[in-house]
Design a protein around this motif. Sequence first.
Motif, mmCIF file in Angstrom:
data_model
loop_
_atom_site.group_PDB
_atom_site.id
_atom_site.type_symbol
_atom_site.label_atom_id
_atom_site.label_comp_id
_atom_site.label_asym_id
_atom_site.label_seq_id
_atom_site.Cartn_x
_atom_site.Cartn_y
_atom_site.Cartn_z
ATOM 1 N N VAL A 373 12.561 6.816 -23.858
ATOM 2 C CA VAL A 373 12.205 7.395 -22.623
ATOM 3 C C VAL A 373 11.101 7.742 -22.663
ATOM 4 C CG1 VAL A 373 12.862 9.279 -21.143
ATOM 5 C CG2 VAL A 373 14.657 7.616 -21.752
ATOM 6 N N MET A 374 10.817 8.613 -23.407
ATOM 7 C CA MET A 374 9.364 9.430 -23.608
ATOM 8 C C MET A 374 8.131 8.214 -23.708
ATOM 9 S SD MET A 374 7.867 12.292 -23.869
ATOM 10 C CE MET A 374 6.557 13.041 -24.694
ATOM 11 N N ASP A 375 8.578 7.299 -24.645
ATOM 12 C CA ASP A 375 7.403 6.331 -24.621
ATOM 13 C C ASP A 375 7.265 5.532 -23.353
ATOM 14 O OD1 ASP A 375 7.035 6.774 -27.456
ATOM 15 O OD2 ASP A 375 8.327 4.863 -28.073
ATOM 16 N N ASP A 376 8.458 5.155 -22.659
ATOM 17 C CA ASP A 376 8.258 4.298 -21.334
ATOM 18 C C ASP A 376 7.618 5.171 -20.258
ATOM 19 O OD1 ASP A 376 9.157 2.110 -22.414
ATOM 20 O OD2 ASP A 376 10.939 1.973 -20.863
ATOM 21 N N LEU A 377 7.927 6.505 -20.399
ATOM 22 C CA LEU A 377 7.247 7.490 -19.224
ATOM 23 C C LEU A 377 5.723 7.565 -19.655
ATOM 24 C CD1 LEU A 377 9.910 9.977 -18.545
ATOM 25 C CD2 LEU A 377 9.291 8.151 -17.013
ATOM 26 N N MET A 378 5.338 7.596 -21.036
ATOM 27 C CA MET A 378 4.021 7.869 -21.360
ATOM 28 C C MET A 378 3.170 6.612 -20.794
ATOM 29 S SD MET A 378 3.214 10.612 -22.623
ATOM 30 C CE MET A 378 4.534 11.182 -21.297
ATOM 31 N N VAL A 379 3.892 5.481 -20.935
ATOM 32 C CA VAL A 379 3.317 3.995 -20.597
ATOM 33 C C VAL A 379 3.018 4.181 -18.994
ATOM 34 C CG1 VAL A 379 3.761 1.459 -20.330
ATOM 35 C CG2 VAL A 379 4.042 2.456 -22.326
ATOM 36 N N ILE A 380 4.031 4.561 -18.178
ATOM 37 C CA ILE A 380 4.121 4.847 -16.745
ATOM 38 C C ILE A 380 2.840 5.456 -16.405
ATOM 39 C CG2 ILE A 380 5.118 5.717 -14.742
ATOM 40 C CD1 ILE A 380 7.851 4.527 -16.007
ATOM 41 N N SER A 381 2.595 6.727 -17.027
ATOM 42 C CA SER A 381 1.547 7.644 -16.424
ATOM 43 C C SER A 381 0.247 7.288 -16.952
ATOM 44 C CB SER A 381 2.013 9.035 -17.083
ATOM 45 O OG SER A 381 1.951 9.061 -18.339
ATOM 46 N N SER A 382 0.067 6.228 -17.923
ATOM 47 C CA SER A 382 -1.425 6.099 -18.455
ATOM 48 C C SER A 382 -1.836 4.703 -18.475
ATOM 49 C CB SER A 382 -1.279 6.444 -19.997
ATOM 50 O OG SER A 382 -0.411 5.593 -20.786
#
Length: 407
Positions: A373-382
Motif C-alpha cells: 500500500v505504501m509503495d503504491d501510494l508513493m507512486v500515486i503521489s509522485s
Amino acid sequence: MTCNMIARRLSTTLKWSSFTAARASSTATASSLRFDRLREQPTQERGVFPDPSTLSFGKTFSDHMLVCDWTQSSGWEDPKIQPYANFSMPPSALVLHYGLECFEGMKAFRGSDGRVRLFRPERNVQRLLKSSRRLTLPEFDADEFLKLLTRLVQLDEAWVPAGRGYSLYIRPTHIATQPILGVGPTEASRLFVITSPVGAYYATGFKPVRLLADPKYVRAWPGGMGDTKCGGNYAPTILPQQQAAERGCQQVLWLFGDDEQVTEVGTMNLFMHWKNDDGIEELITAPLDGTILEGVTRQSVLDLARQWGEFQVTEEYFTMGQLTRALKEGRVYEMFGSGTAATVSPVGEIVYREDILSIPLELGSCGKLGNRVMDDLMVISSMNGRLLYAKVKLDHIPVLPEHLDMA
C-alpha cells in the motif's frame, strides 16, 4: 451490536441541517467566497528553505498564508494571500472559549517529473465543509476554495521538497472569531491555510508501533463528533497518549462499547488483514457510522484493495475478543494505521489488560500488504499521470498549473 446502537450510530441530527438551511437562506444575498477577488501581498523577505534531512513534522512554515474572513452581515470578504504572520484576535473570540474550529490535513508532492501535485484535494475540502456545517460555521464554495488553496501552493512551490516521503503539508483551518461570551452560532469566522514542508515520517524506514488498548478512554461515541476533524476530538487524547508512553507505547488503540469494538489508532484509521471467523481472507476497517473519521488515506487504501480483487474488503467492526482469538489461531496477517502524516503505520504489539499481543510483521518492520500500500501510494503521489494510471486508478491527482485563470 444492538438495534438501538445501530440506529444511534446511523442517525442524523436534524437540527443541524435545519440550521444550515436557515443560515443559507438568510445569507443568500451575501458575498460568496470567490477566487477572482483574491488579493495577493507577496512577502518581501523570502525564508530560507532548510536542509530537507533536518525537517521535523509541522515545525517549519513556508512564506505565505491564505486568509478568508466572513461576517453574517456581509458574507465572505476578499480572500488574501499574505506573508505568514501572527493573527490579532480579541480574547473574547468564540474559538478561544467554546472550541468552534475545525481543520484539515493534506499534502502536495513534488513528482519525479519535477512538477507539484495535490493528493485527492477535493476530498479534504468536502470534509472541511462537513466539519464546518456540524459546528455551524459558514459554508463556502468548495471549487473556489480549492482554487485559492492551489494558488497558495503555487506561490510557495519552492517550499515543496523532493524525494520519497517528502511533501508540503497543508493545514486549512476554520475558526469562529466573533467577540462574544455566549454559546451559539458565530456571526464572524476566519478560514485560513498555512503550509509546512515535512520530511519522511519514517526517516530510516518503517518503524512498527506499540499500542495501548485501554477501554477506560473513548475517542468518539454515537451522536458525537467522531466523523469531523475538529480540535475537540484531539485535545482529550493527549492525556491517554501520555499514559500510553509511560507504558512503553507510541499510540492508543481506541475501543468502544461493552464488547470492545476496535475503532481507530492514535489519530489514524486502522486496518487488519486476516482470515476472518468464516475462514475468508479479508482486509477489514471500521465503518463510517458517524464515529469514525472519513480518512482520505483510508479511502485510498480501500480503493486500491478493491481494485486488486485479491481478498475480501470489509467495512465493519471487529472486537478485541475476535482479535485475540484470531491471534491465538494464527489467522492475523498484519495490522496497520493509515493517515495523512505517516501514510501507513505498521502495528507491532498491543498492550491489552495484562497481555502483550504480538502482531505478525512478515517483512520484519512491516507486513507485506502495508508495504505494498505504501509503495503504491508513493507512486500515486509522485509520478506523472500516464505512468500513474498504468499502475492504479484513484481520483484525478491534479498537477499544479503554471497559472490560474482568474476570469
